[in-house]
Design a protein around this motif. Structure first.
Motif, mmCIF file in Angstrom:
data_model
loop_
_atom_site.group_PDB
_atom_site.id
_atom_site.type_symbol
_atom_site.label_atom_id
_atom_site.label_comp_id
_atom_site.label_asym_id
_atom_site.label_seq_id
_atom_site.Cartn_x
_atom_site.Cartn_y
_atom_site.Cartn_z
ATOM 1 N N THR A 17 44.837 13.175 34.419
ATOM 2 C CA THR A 17 43.497 13.758 34.488
ATOM 3 C C THR A 17 43.489 15.203 34.007
ATOM 4 O O THR A 17 42.441 15.723 33.645
ATOM 5 N N ALA A 18 44.654 15.839 33.990
ATOM 6 C CA ALA A 18 44.726 17.203 33.453
ATOM 7 C C ALA A 18 44.405 17.212 31.964
ATOM 8 O O ALA A 18 43.949 18.228 31.441
ATOM 9 N N ILE A 19 44.623 16.096 31.285
ATOM 10 C CA ILE A 19 44.251 16.005 29.870
ATOM 11 C C ILE A 19 42.736 16.162 29.722
ATOM 12 O O ILE A 19 42.263 16.820 28.800
ATOM 13 N N GLY A 20 41.983 15.586 30.644
ATOM 14 C CA GLY A 20 40.530 15.728 30.611
ATOM 15 C C GLY A 20 40.085 17.161 30.812
ATOM 16 O O GLY A 20 39.140 17.629 30.183
ATOM 17 N N MET A 21 40.776 17.876 31.679
ATOM 18 C CA MET A 21 40.429 19.285 31.884
ATOM 19 C C MET A 21 40.782 20.119 30.657
ATOM 20 O O MET A 21 40.058 21.032 30.292
ATOM 21 N N GLY A 22 41.877 19.793 30.014
ATOM 22 C CA GLY A 22 42.237 20.485 28.777
ATOM 23 C C GLY A 22 41.259 20.176 27.662
ATOM 24 O O GLY A 22 40.915 21.048 26.857
ATOM 25 N N GLY A 27 36.605 21.758 24.232
ATOM 26 C CA GLY A 27 35.193 21.559 23.905
ATOM 27 C C GLY A 27 34.370 22.821 24.073
ATOM 28 O O GLY A 27 33.522 23.136 23.232
ATOM 29 N N VAL A 28 34.607 23.554 25.144
ATOM 30 C CA VAL A 28 33.880 24.809 25.365
ATOM 31 C C VAL A 28 34.232 25.812 24.272
ATOM 32 O O VAL A 28 33.363 26.514 23.742
ATOM 33 N N PHE A 59 27.512 20.872 29.279
ATOM 34 C CA PHE A 59 27.919 19.477 29.108
ATOM 35 C C PHE A 59 29.424 19.355 28.908
ATOM 36 O O PHE A 59 30.061 18.446 29.452
ATOM 37 N N ALA A 60 30.008 20.247 28.155
ATOM 38 C CA ALA A 60 31.451 20.197 27.934
ATOM 39 C C ALA A 60 32.210 20.504 29.221
ATOM 40 O O ALA A 60 33.221 19.861 29.520
ATOM 41 N N GLU A 61 31.719 21.451 29.990
ATOM 42 C CA GLU A 61 32.398 21.814 31.226
ATOM 43 C C GLU A 61 32.218 20.749 32.302
ATOM 44 O O GLU A 61 33.083 20.589 33.167
ATOM 45 N N LEU A 63 32.468 17.592 31.962
ATOM 46 C CA LEU A 63 33.544 16.619 31.824
ATOM 47 C C LEU A 63 34.825 17.123 32.466
ATOM 48 O O LEU A 63 35.569 16.352 33.078
ATOM 49 N N GLY A 64 35.089 18.402 32.360
ATOM 50 C CA GLY A 64 36.255 18.977 33.027
ATOM 51 C C GLY A 64 36.126 18.926 34.539
ATOM 52 O O GLY A 64 37.098 18.663 35.246
ATOM 53 N N ILE A 65 34.924 19.172 35.042
ATOM 54 C CA ILE A 65 34.699 19.106 36.489
ATOM 55 C C ILE A 65 34.857 17.682 36.983
ATOM 56 O O ILE A 65 35.437 17.443 38.052
ATOM 57 N N PHE A 66 34.376 16.702 36.224
ATOM 58 C CA PHE A 66 34.541 15.298 36.613
ATOM 59 C C PHE A 66 36.013 14.915 36.662
ATOM 60 O O PHE A 66 36.449 14.229 37.596
#
Length: 78
Positions: A17-22, A27-28, A59-61, A63-66
């Motif tokens: 899930t850290a890949i999603g935060m990266g 994206g930001v 919107f980009a952030e 996804l990181g929060i999710f």
């Protein structure tokens, strides 16, 4: 032995899930870089695009929060 494999799977999932935060960070950066590129090319139109900048960043952030929430669920709820 069986409990250790479950713990290992849980931590592997959290790491993935850290890949999603990266990805959200990339994206930001992409949204902000595109805004700055456009603002430098046409400074008079930059003020009207500020709202679009913040919407794109939100919107980009999101996804990181999710993905952060999924990581927390994997760490503590499973």
């Amino acid at each position: 032995m069986e409990g250790n494999i479950a713990e290992l799977g849980k931590y592997i999932g959290v790491g993935l899930t850290a890949i999603g935060m990266g990805g959200a960070a990339i994206g930001v950066g992409n949204v902000a870089g595109s805004y700055l590129s456009g603002a430098l090319r046409n400074p008079s139109a930059a003020a009207s695009q500020t709202a679009t900048l913040f919407i794109g960043m939100a919107f980009a952030e999101a996804l990181g929060i999710f993905s952060f929430l999924v990581a927390l669920l994997l760490m503590f709820a499973v």
